[in-house]
Design an enzyme around this catalytic site. Structure first.
Site, PDB file in Angstrom:
ATOM      1  N   LYS A  76       8.148  -0.974   6.143  1.00  0.00           N
ATOM      2  CA  LYS A  76       7.499  -1.897   7.091  1.00  0.00           C
ATOM      3  C   LYS A  76       7.891  -3.372   6.911  1.00  0.00           C
ATOM      4  CE  LYS A  76       3.309   0.751   8.086  1.00  0.00           C
ATOM      5  NZ  LYS A  76       1.848   0.661   8.263  1.00  0.00           N
ATOM      6  N   ASP A 112      -1.089  -2.030  13.720  1.00  0.00           N
ATOM      7  CA  ASP A 112      -2.118  -1.485  12.821  1.00  0.00           C
ATOM      8  C   ASP A 112      -3.461  -2.208  12.970  1.00  0.00           C
ATOM      9  OD1 ASP A 112      -0.653   0.573  11.619  1.00  0.00           O
ATOM     10  OD2 ASP A 112       0.139  -0.743  10.062  1.00  0.00           O
TER      11      ASP A 112
END
Ligand code: NAP
Length: 289
Positions: A76, A112
């Site tokens: 990420k 997220d």
């Protein structure tokens, strides 16, 4: 041409998730069900990418004509250097979990935190403005979640972490971006903070399978009537949530965050509303297999 027509041609829309490991991921089951329910001709593949192949894999998105991918552990942060554009919020969070390929130009987003807050509002607490929020934990997930919570204009966000320095550093950093009243403390302040919090959010790993008897704080410290949310979705109801529910709190589990981070990604790729109920069902079904 409408978004629906645009993605309903004979050429399938290619999507996927890059991670290492990847076999356990529930994202393919969730997104393939979503594509089918939305009537989009496409497929979402699990893509096992080792760290030394990440750059080549990202170039492959363009070469193979993928519309986009999700990126998960451990890529990420590293993936950001290979993208053309990073959305402002992903830059501030310091991690990308969704990439969109627009005619060869790759843009990175982080869904997220935004997905978590959409789930919290739709499933448990519709209005966050003016609320006093306690966040347990100061790791990677906390950062995105707190950023997205701060956009909702709560009265205050208190970060409580086992390692106090980490909570302090995160609070100072987010405050420096003008994100409101955010403080950081060690767990020794938890009892006092929780006594007045309207919403308590566990972003720590305490209580996650197989350590299902662990709790990040004593649930008795949380005031009755507060909302309690846990990012953990294995188990679907953690001990923290179970004990809070029995004390009259509104509870919210981590499955919603997983589903809604996927829903926001789906909407970035396809420009049509994500079939959230189908996605949730698909994840629950894949747990049962
Ligand atoms: P991370 O960056 O490693 O951070 C872990 C955090 O948990 C740190 O604040 C750490 O405190 C704390 N912690 C770990 N074990 C603890 C314990 N036994 N007691 C108290 N604190 C403890 O991990 P992350 O990526 O933020 O993930 C955290 C949790 O969120 C995991 O359970 C993960 O499954 C969940 N998550 C869920 C979703 C979803 O879609 N629902 C998405 C992302 C993450 P120290 O700083 O003191 O070490």
């Amino acid at each position: 041409m409408s978004a629906e027509n645009k993605f309903n041609s004979s050429v399938p829309v290619l999507l996927g998730v890059m991670g290492d490991p990847i076999a356990h991921s529930k994202s393919p089951a969730m997104h393939n069900a979503a594509l089918q329910a939305a009537g989009v001709h496409g497929m979402y593949m699990p893509l096992h990418v080792q760290p030394d192949q990440l750059e080549a894999a990202i170039r492959g998105i363009v070469a193979l004509g993928y519309r986009g991918v999700n990126v998960t552990i451990p890529h990420k942060e590293q993936v950001m250097q290979y993208l053309d554009v990073i959305d402002d919020s992903a830059r501030l969070i310091g991690a990308v979990n969704t990439i969109v390929n627009e005619n060869g130009k790759l843009t990175g987003y982080n869904t997220d935190g935004i997905g978590y807050v959409r789930s919290l509002k739709e499933e448990a607490v519709p209005q966050l403005e003016g609320k006093r929020i306690a966040v347990l934990g100061a790791g990677g997930a906390a950062r995105g979640v707190i950023y997205a919570l701060a956009l909702e204009k709560p009265e205050q966000i208190s970060i409580l972490n086992r390692t106090a320095d980490r909570a302090l550093t995160l609070a100072t950093d987010l405050r420096s971006h003008g994100l409101g009243d955010i403080s950081g403390n060690g767990m020794q302040d938890a009892q006092a903070v929780l006594a007045t919090a309207d919403i308590v959010i566990n972003t720590t790993a305490a209580g996650m399978h197989p350590h299902v008897d662990d709790v990040p704080v004593d649930p008795a410290w949380i005031r009755e009537g507060a909302a309690v949310s846990d990012l953990i979705y294995n188990p679907l109801e953690t001990r923290l949530l179970r004990e809070s529910r029995l004390r009259g709190c509104t509870v919210h589990g981590g499955l919603g965050m997983f589903v809604y981070q996927g829903a926001v990604a789906f909407e970035h790729w396809l420009g049509i509303p994500a079939p959230v109920d189908t996605m949730r069902r698909a994840v629950l079904d894949s747990f049962e297999k």
